[in-house]
Design a protein around this motif. Sequence first.
Motif, PDB file in Angstrom:
ATOM      1  N   ARG A  93      38.524 -21.664  25.169  1.00  0.00           N
ATOM      2  CA  ARG A  93      38.632 -20.359  25.587  1.00  0.00           C
ATOM      3  C   ARG A  93      37.261 -19.903  24.820  1.00  0.00           C
ATOM      4  O   ARG A  93      36.240 -19.125  25.043  1.00  0.00           O
ATOM      5  N   ALA A  94      37.935 -19.840  23.231  1.00  0.00           N
ATOM      6  CA  ALA A  94      37.408 -18.423  22.874  1.00  0.00           C
ATOM      7  C   ALA A  94      36.507 -19.819  22.196  1.00  0.00           C
ATOM      8  O   ALA A  94      35.019 -18.146  21.950  1.00  0.00           O
ATOM      9  N   LEU A  95      36.370 -20.581  22.267  1.00  0.00           N
ATOM     10  CA  LEU A  95      34.821 -21.402  21.417  1.00  0.00           C
ATOM     11  C   LEU A  95      34.010 -21.022  22.796  1.00  0.00           C
ATOM     12  O   LEU A  95      32.121 -20.697  21.324  1.00  0.00           O
ATOM     13  N   ARG A  96      33.878 -21.352  23.894  1.00  0.00           N
ATOM     14  CA  ARG A  96      32.632 -21.333  24.947  1.00  0.00           C
ATOM     15  C   ARG A  96      32.280 -19.395  24.815  1.00  0.00           C
ATOM     16  O   ARG A  96      31.100 -19.633  24.653  1.00  0.00           O
ATOM     17  N   ALA A  97      33.098 -18.912  24.261  1.00  0.00           N
ATOM     18  CA  ALA A  97      32.513 -17.622  24.503  1.00  0.00           C
ATOM     19  C   ALA A  97      32.136 -16.887  23.469  1.00  0.00           C
ATOM     20  O   ALA A  97      31.005 -16.305  23.127  1.00  0.00           O
ATOM     21  N   ASP A  98      32.171 -17.288  22.296  1.00  0.00           N
ATOM     22  CA  ASP A  98      31.485 -17.535  21.070  1.00  0.00           C
ATOM     23  C   ASP A  98      30.200 -17.728  21.173  1.00  0.00           C
ATOM     24  O   ASP A  98      29.446 -17.207  20.680  1.00  0.00           O
ATOM     25  N   LEU A  99      30.359 -18.992  21.670  1.00  0.00           N
ATOM     26  CA  LEU A  99      28.551 -19.672  21.823  1.00  0.00           C
ATOM     27  C   LEU A  99      28.529 -19.046  22.763  1.00  0.00           C
ATOM     28  O   LEU A  99      26.758 -18.650  22.857  1.00  0.00           O
ATOM     29  N   ARG A 100      28.320 -18.822  24.225  1.00  0.00           N
ATOM     30  CA  ARG A 100      28.244 -18.347  24.301  1.00  0.00           C
ATOM     31  C   ARG A 100      27.250 -17.002  24.520  1.00  0.00           C
ATOM     32  O   ARG A 100      26.127 -16.366  24.577  1.00  0.00           O
ATOM     33  N   GLU A 101      27.717 -16.380  23.677  1.00  0.00           N
ATOM     34  CA  GLU A 101      26.851 -14.722  22.611  1.00  0.00           C
ATOM     35  C   GLU A 101      25.568 -15.044  21.954  1.00  0.00           C
ATOM     36  O   GLU A 101      24.865 -14.779  21.850  1.00  0.00           O
ATOM     37  N   ARG A 102      26.042 -16.396  21.081  1.00  0.00           N
ATOM     38  CA  ARG A 102      25.156 -16.677  20.119  1.00  0.00           C
ATOM     39  C   ARG A 102      23.973 -17.162  21.130  1.00  0.00           C
ATOM     40  O   ARG A 102      22.905 -16.886  20.545  1.00  0.00           O
ATOM     41  N   ARG A 103      24.051 -17.960  22.413  1.00  0.00           N
ATOM     42  CA  ARG A 103      23.215 -18.798  23.135  1.00  0.00           C
ATOM     43  C   ARG A 103      22.259 -17.141  23.825  1.00  0.00           C
ATOM     44  O   ARG A 103      21.060 -17.351  23.994  1.00  0.00           O
ATOM     45  N   GLN A 104      23.046 -16.518  24.268  1.00  0.00           N
ATOM     46  CA  GLN A 104      23.001 -15.273  24.839  1.00  0.00           C
ATOM     47  C   GLN A 104      21.990 -14.220  23.511  1.00  0.00           C
ATOM     48  O   GLN A 104      20.484 -12.972  24.015  1.00  0.00           O
ATOM     49  N   GLN A 105      21.926 -14.225  22.374  1.00  0.00           N
ATOM     50  CA  GLN A 105      21.067 -13.547  21.478  1.00  0.00           C
ATOM     51  C   GLN A 105      19.979 -14.377  21.448  1.00  0.00           C
ATOM     52  O   GLN A 105      19.533 -13.665  20.613  1.00  0.00           O
ATOM     53  N   ARG A 106      19.363 -15.417  21.547  1.00  0.00           N
ATOM     54  CA  ARG A 106      18.325 -16.548  21.297  1.00  0.00           C
ATOM     55  C   ARG A 106      16.986 -15.843  21.818  1.00  0.00           C
ATOM     56  O   ARG A 106      17.402 -14.623  23.123  1.00  0.00           O
ATOM     57  N   SER A 107      16.126 -15.757  21.024  1.00  0.00           N
ATOM     58  CA  SER A 107      14.712 -14.426  21.289  1.00  0.00           C
ATOM     59  C   SER A 107      14.007 -15.392  22.823  1.00  0.00           C
ATOM     60  O   SER A 107      14.166 -17.033  22.799  1.00  0.00           O
ATOM     61  N   GLN A 108      13.126 -15.186  23.040  1.00  0.00           N
ATOM     62  CA  GLN A 108      12.532 -16.063  23.836  1.00  0.00           C
ATOM     63  C   GLN A 108      11.985 -16.836  23.501  1.00  0.00           C
ATOM     64  O   GLN A 108      11.736 -17.851  23.731  1.00  0.00           O
ATOM     65  N   PRO A 109      10.724 -16.058  21.993  1.00  0.00           N
ATOM     66  CA  PRO A 109      10.194 -17.205  21.039  1.00  0.00           C
ATOM     67  C   PRO A 109      10.895 -18.277  21.233  1.00  0.00           C
ATOM     68  O   PRO A 109      10.630 -19.721  20.810  1.00  0.00           O
ATOM     69  N   ALA A 110      12.916 -18.680  20.426  1.00  0.00           N
ATOM     70  CA  ALA A 110      12.807 -19.501  19.986  1.00  0.00           C
ATOM     71  C   ALA A 110      13.720 -19.753  20.881  1.00  0.00           C
ATOM     72  O   ALA A 110      13.526 -21.057  20.440  1.00  0.00           O
ATOM     73  N   LEU A 111      13.509 -19.822  22.111  1.00  0.00           N
ATOM     74  CA  LEU A 111      13.847 -20.536  23.342  1.00  0.00           C
ATOM     75  C   LEU A 111      12.997 -21.778  23.678  1.00  0.00           C
ATOM     76  O   LEU A 111      13.069 -22.704  23.634  1.00  0.00           O
ATOM     77  N   GLU A 112      11.942 -20.761  23.706  1.00  0.00           N
ATOM     78  CA  GLU A 112      10.586 -21.922  24.406  1.00  0.00           C
ATOM     79  C   GLU A 112      10.204 -23.083  22.827  1.00  0.00           C
ATOM     80  O   GLU A 112       9.913 -23.405  23.052  1.00  0.00           O
ATOM     81  N   GLU A 113      10.142 -22.302  21.306  1.00  0.00           N
ATOM     82  CA  GLU A 113      10.503 -23.387  20.558  1.00  0.00           C
ATOM     83  C   GLU A 113      11.286 -24.449  20.730  1.00  0.00           C
ATOM     84  O   GLU A 113      10.923 -25.486  20.564  1.00  0.00           O
ATOM     85  N   ALA A 114      12.682 -24.736  21.055  1.00  0.00           N
ATOM     86  CA  ALA A 114      13.529 -24.859  21.135  1.00  0.00           C
ATOM     87  C   ALA A 114      13.064 -26.593  22.371  1.00  0.00           C
ATOM     88  O   ALA A 114      13.546 -27.638  22.372  1.00  0.00           O
ATOM     89  N   GLU A 115      12.686 -25.453  23.521  1.00  0.00           N
ATOM     90  CA  GLU A 115      12.805 -26.376  24.096  1.00  0.00           C
ATOM     91  C   GLU A 115      10.947 -27.245  24.216  1.00  0.00           C
ATOM     92  O   GLU A 115      11.721 -28.574  24.345  1.00  0.00           O
ATOM     93  N   ALA A 116       9.936 -27.003  23.246  1.00  0.00           N
ATOM     94  CA  ALA A 116       9.388 -27.609  23.042  1.00  0.00           C
ATOM     95  C   ALA A 116       9.651 -28.654  22.259  1.00  0.00           C
ATOM     96  O   ALA A 116       9.359 -30.304  22.517  1.00  0.00           O
TER      97      ALA A 116
END
Length: 194
Positions: free
Chosen positions: A10-33
């Motif tokens: 539960r603690a690790l998931r919460a940390d990972l979820r928070e990190r994912r929510q902090q990613r910028s839209q350009p970073a997410l688009e680069e990751a998808e490519a």
Amino acid sequence: MIGAIDNAKRALRADLRERRQQRSQPALEEAEAGVKAQLDALVAATGARSVSCFLSTPTEPGTHAFVADAVARGIRVLLPITRADGLLDWAVATSDADIAEGLFGLPEPVAEVLSPLALNDVDLLLIPAAAVDRSGMRLGWGRGFFDKTLGSMEKCPPVYAVIFDSELLDEVPRDLHDQAVTGVVTPTQTLRLA
């Protein structure tokens, strides 16, 4: 002991979820490519003609471009549809399929529903994960859909979890029911782990 494992997950998931929510839209688009390029190379290397994949949420490593391109190239792509009993039904991805919010708010196709057995015909499984450790142990998001699916397959093809680079960890908490994966696909690399 089980309580300690659940708390650690539960603690690790919460940390990972928070990190994912902090990613910028350009970073997410680069990751998808990057994920698309890695998945295309993996499909080519394995010769897969039929794969399962998932439709990513806005904070996950993007899979939508890969799915659309794979369908256009004639690869059969099965997409999961969640069920209340914890199992997954499947639908064949098409270029014109609508996407709706499924159970638990996940993006799912609006299409003819195939039973869980449809997965027995794929050459490669591409699944979501919160994190994966270097031994191939996968930490999911806690509902157990993919652990149940993998654990019930008689003849399981290679299974790759799609994660961000920072989510490949030295170790993740594990329970008896947790299922390992063959490898991981990140925006920058594909690694076989098991």
